[in-house]
Design a protein around this motif. Structure first.
Motif, PDB file in Angstrom:
ATOM      1  N   THR A 699      -6.119  -8.477  96.144  1.00  0.00           N
ATOM      2  CA  THR A 699      -5.372  -7.587  95.257  1.00  0.00           C
ATOM      3  C   THR A 699      -4.471  -6.649  96.044  1.00  0.00           C
ATOM      4  N   ASP A 700      -4.962  -6.168  97.181  1.00  0.00           N
ATOM      5  CA  ASP A 700      -4.157  -5.250  97.978  1.00  0.00           C
ATOM      6  C   ASP A 700      -2.897  -5.931  98.499  1.00  0.00           C
ATOM      7  N   HIS A 703      -0.481  -6.365  95.727  1.00  0.00           N
ATOM      8  CA  HIS A 703       0.162  -5.110  95.349  1.00  0.00           C
ATOM      9  C   HIS A 703       1.228  -4.726  96.370  1.00  0.00           C
ATOM     10  N   VAL A 707       3.953  -5.857  93.691  1.00  0.00           N
ATOM     11  CA  VAL A 707       4.049  -4.683  92.825  1.00  0.00           C
ATOM     12  C   VAL A 707       4.849  -3.570  93.487  1.00  0.00           C
ATOM     13  N   HIS A 708       4.690  -3.434  94.765  1.00  0.00           N
ATOM     14  CA  HIS A 708       5.386  -2.360  95.469  1.00  0.00           C
ATOM     15  C   HIS A 708       6.908  -2.579  95.439  1.00  0.00           C
TER      16      HIS A 708
END
Length: 780
Positions: A699-700, A703, A707-708
């Motif tokens: 997930t990190d 992201h 997402v970032h």
């Protein structure tokens, strides 16, 4: 000095008028009865002698005075003069009519037309209906026009047959084509002349006044009912236009007049149907009338006039004429009309064409079984129906074709006919089976071959190819436990085909590259290393035959891709190595000049899939790493190519390959991130790539990588436009300057965001469609 005759009593039998219709003319045509009348001068009767009827004698009045004697002498002299002039005119008119008939029957139709035109002009100018040609002259001219058409059609057919059998250069063929075009145009001109003659007959006789919205040009006083056309005249006009359409089909000639010929023929048929309601007209259409109109419509579905619209419309129009024929209680359709309509539907590309042809054939079969010997289906009838099913795209086409073939075989078995199905019948059934998408359609292939063997019918190349293709399709569509059976049947059929080819040097069975490719694709379904080796052996045989100069054995792209899939499904540990060898041979074959094996994106993808299956086929980490390196090298080769650039599917396969071949850990995460960044750089991130990357990394990492970098769009996190710029499509969006296009908008969760402008555009397109009363997602 004018002599006046006093009143006297005349016998009641004496009448000066020769017809009741002329009683409106007061001069010289008064009816003399048992009363005293004042008669006009005798000189008036002498000046207009034609007012008296020919070959009619007057009864002299009973009077014993000088006035009566003078009247009697002058009346006899006037009658003698008018009779002599009338006889001369009649004799001259009869001579011209005889000349018209003689010239028309001898083939000098142009002279007959000129004489007919001259008589028509004289009658109009002299205002005398008796000067028109008689009906025999008009009939002779129409017959002469049809004979002229028949002669031209025979000459064109003979010329075309001679040129087709000639093996010389193209110049004679070009000259023949020009000759045929001129001849076809002449046939159409003759049809136009027949049309004009028939219109002239209707105009003179007054038929056009009663049964048409177009009034004639001949004055009412010149009407001549004796020239009313009969059924024969209407049939001749219909035949003329049917001949024009037929010869245009045979010579591949097209013109606006030719395209309109069937419709003119139907117009005359409709005129006959209208006149048939009048019991006194004596005109009624016959079966031949309907047949020629149907033939004209069937002709526009072939040749140069067979434009797509006509090709689909022709059988529909012919069927409409046939339906009207069946509605006529006085006429019964014959086998000729059924066969014509079967041919029309068989040549059509309509979806229901095969069904229509089969229905007509079944109707003939039913009538034949009912005792009508003339309705016996011929071999050509069954061939046309089976051929239509071989081209049909319906999923039940194979079953329908087998039903027709079984009906033909039952007729022979029950000894009701001597017509046996031949090689073409079985070939069309096999072709329909090869085009079918029904999984178990291949179950009856061997039965057909056994029946052919019992009837001593030797299959040709098309039969074997269709059977092998059917087995290949079935092996791909049936359950896995049944797939191997069809794959083995395809291989067995190829061996039988090779035996038939080796049996004679002049054999009609000749395997080709398509034959071997279908067997290779069928073997790929067996999922065994033996099947893969066999497929590779067939490919090497193709390469050897092609190297020896056998052009039909030239390998294609599907041949190599099929072997690559066979190795990928084999489950062997070194399958990716063998698949890469086949791929390198493919590139070498293309380098040597074989354009048919030019690698494309599908070929590269097939090799990447084989590499990803190495995780299942082998437990060796070293081999799995080699497979991953091969997959990455394959994509690098695609990037260097100008034609086979990677697409979103390529990166999806590479992500799957990396996930399966690398163990979970930092190395796999690093490799996945590198692949995803390369995909973003190329602008090929789609929904599937994003979902695959999200399910493969933490997930990190997702992201940080996705997402970032996302931005806000209507309150939703969306991917940058540069990541989706090369997906191959652009959506509409609303801007300050109006509606424009932009790259697809995909959210970070993998959902495609549709703009308001795009939704409006989609709904407008739905509203613009015809017959769309209920729209999905819209209003009624």
């Amino acid at each position: 000095m004018t002599t006046r005759i006093p009143c006297t009593r005349w016998p009641g039998a004496v009448r000066c008028a020769h017809s009741s219709s002329s009683s409106s003319k007061k001069v010289d045509r008064l009816v003399v009865g048992q009363i005293r009348v004042l008669t006009p001068s005798i000189s008036a009767a002498v000046k207009t002698p034609l007012h008296f009827p020919m070959r009619r004698f007057f009864t002299p009045p009973i009077a014993n005075n000088n006035y009566s004697k003078i009247l009697s002498d002058e009346l006899l002299a006037a009658h003698s003069f008018s009779s002599t002039a009338g006889d001369a005119a009649t004799s001259k008119r009869d001579d011209i009519n005889q000349q018209i008939i003689s010239h028309a029957e001898s083939g000098d139709i142009s002279v007959a037309e000129n004489l007919l035109t001259q008589m028509h002009a004289d009658a109009i100018s002299q205002n005398d209906s008796e000067r028109f040609a008689d009906i025999d002259s008009y009939t002779a001219v129409l017959n002469g026009l049809i004979d002229q058409q028949t002669h031209l059609m025979s000459t064109i057919t003979q010329e075309r047959n001679e040129i087709e059998s000639d093996l010389n250069a193209a110049m004679p063929n070009q000259l023949s084509s020009e000759f045929n075009e001129r001849g076809t145009a002449k046939v159409m001109t003759l049809a136009g002349k027949a049309n004009e003659v028939l219109i002239q007959m209707e105009d003179i006789s007054g038929v056009s006044d009663r049964y048409s919205s177009m009034r004639g040009n001949v004055a009412y006083e010149l009407r001549n009912a004796s020239l009313q056309p009969t059924s024969h005249h209407y049939d001749l006009a219909i035949i003329a236009f049917a001949n024009a359409a037929t010869v245009a089909r045979d010579t591949n000639y097209s013109s606006p007049a030719i395209n309109n010929a069937p419709y003119v023929a139907q117009r005359w048929l409709q005129r006959m149907e209208t006149l048939a309601f009048d019991l006194y007209s004596g005109v009624a259409p016959s079966v031949d009338s309907y047949y020629h109109v149907m033939d004209a419509y069937a002709s526009i579905g072939n040749g140069a006039v067979a434009i797509p619209a006509n090709k689909n419309r022709a059988p529909i129009l012919a069927q409409a004429v046939f339906d009207k024929l069946k509605q006529n209680t006085n006429l019964i359709p014959t086998a000729r009309e059924h066969r014509l309509l079967i041919r029309a539907w068989s040549n059509s590309t309509c979806k229901e064409a095969a069904y229509k042809a089969t229905g007509l054939w079944m109707n003939m079969l039913r009538l034949f079984r009912g005792g009508d010997e003339d309705m016996e289906p011929r071999l050509e009838d069954g061939k046309m129906v089976l051929e239509s099913w071989s081209r049909a795209t319906n999923k039940h086409s194979a079953r329908r074709a087998q039903t027709v073939l079984n009906a033909m075989e039952k007729l022979v078995t029950h000894k009701k006919t001597e017509v046996r199905p031949d090689l073409d019948c079985y070939k069309y059934v096999l072709i329909s089976m090869s085009r079918s998408k029904v999984p178990d359609v291949g179950a009856n292939v061997m039965d057909l071959f056994n029946t052919m063997e019992e009837d001593r019918i030797f299959p040709d190349t098309a039969c074997f190819d269709a059977a092998i293709e059917t087995f290949k399709n079935c092996s791909r569509r049936v359950k896995p436990e049944e797939a191997e059976t069809y794959a083995n049947a395809a291989e067995t059929m190829l061996k039988r085909m090779e035996r038939e080819h080796d049996r004679s040097s002049v054999s009609s069975v000749l395997p080709s590259s398509t034959t071997y490719t279908n067997v290779i694709q069928a073997l790929a379904v067996r999922k065994t290393i033996k099947a893969a080796i066999t497929a590779d052996g067939l490919l090497k045989k193709l390469e050897e035959k092609y190297a020896e100069g056998n052009e039909p054995m030239k390998p294609t792209r599907d041949s190599y891709v099929g072997v690559i899939h066979a190795y990928g499904n084999s489950g062997a540990e070194s399958s990716f190595i063998h698949a890469n060898e086949v791929f390198q041979r493919m590139i070498t074959q293309h380098t040597n000049g074989n354009e048919a094996v030019k690698p494309d994106v599908c070929a590269y993808h097939a090799l990447i899939r084989v590499c990803s299956r190495a995780a299942i086929n082998t437990s060796s980490l070293e081999q799995q790493r080699q497979a991953l390196v091969l997959a990455i090298a394959t994509i690098q080769d695609m990037k260097k190519s100008d034609l086979n650039r990677p697409n979103c599917k390529t990166y999806l396969l590479l992500l799957q390959c990396c996930t399966q071949l690398l163990p979970s850990g930092a190395e796999r995460a690093k490799a996945l991130r590198s692949i995803f960044r390369s995909c973003c750089k190329d602008g090929l991130v789609d929904r599937q790539v994003l979902n695959e990357f999200q399910s493969s990394v933490s997930t990190d990492m997702y992201h940080n990588e996705v997402v970032h970098s996302a931005h806000e769009y209507n309150g939703v996190k969306a991917l940058p436009e540069s990541w989706t710029r090369n997906l191959g499509y652009r959506v509409r969006t609303q801007t300050e300057d109006g509606v424009s296009k932009r790259n697809p908008i995909i959210s970070v969760t993998g959902e495609v965001i549709a703009s308001t402008a795009y939704n409006d555009h989609r709904m407008r397109r739905r509203w613009s469609k015809v017959n769309k009363k209920l729209l999905q997602g819209g209003r009624v």
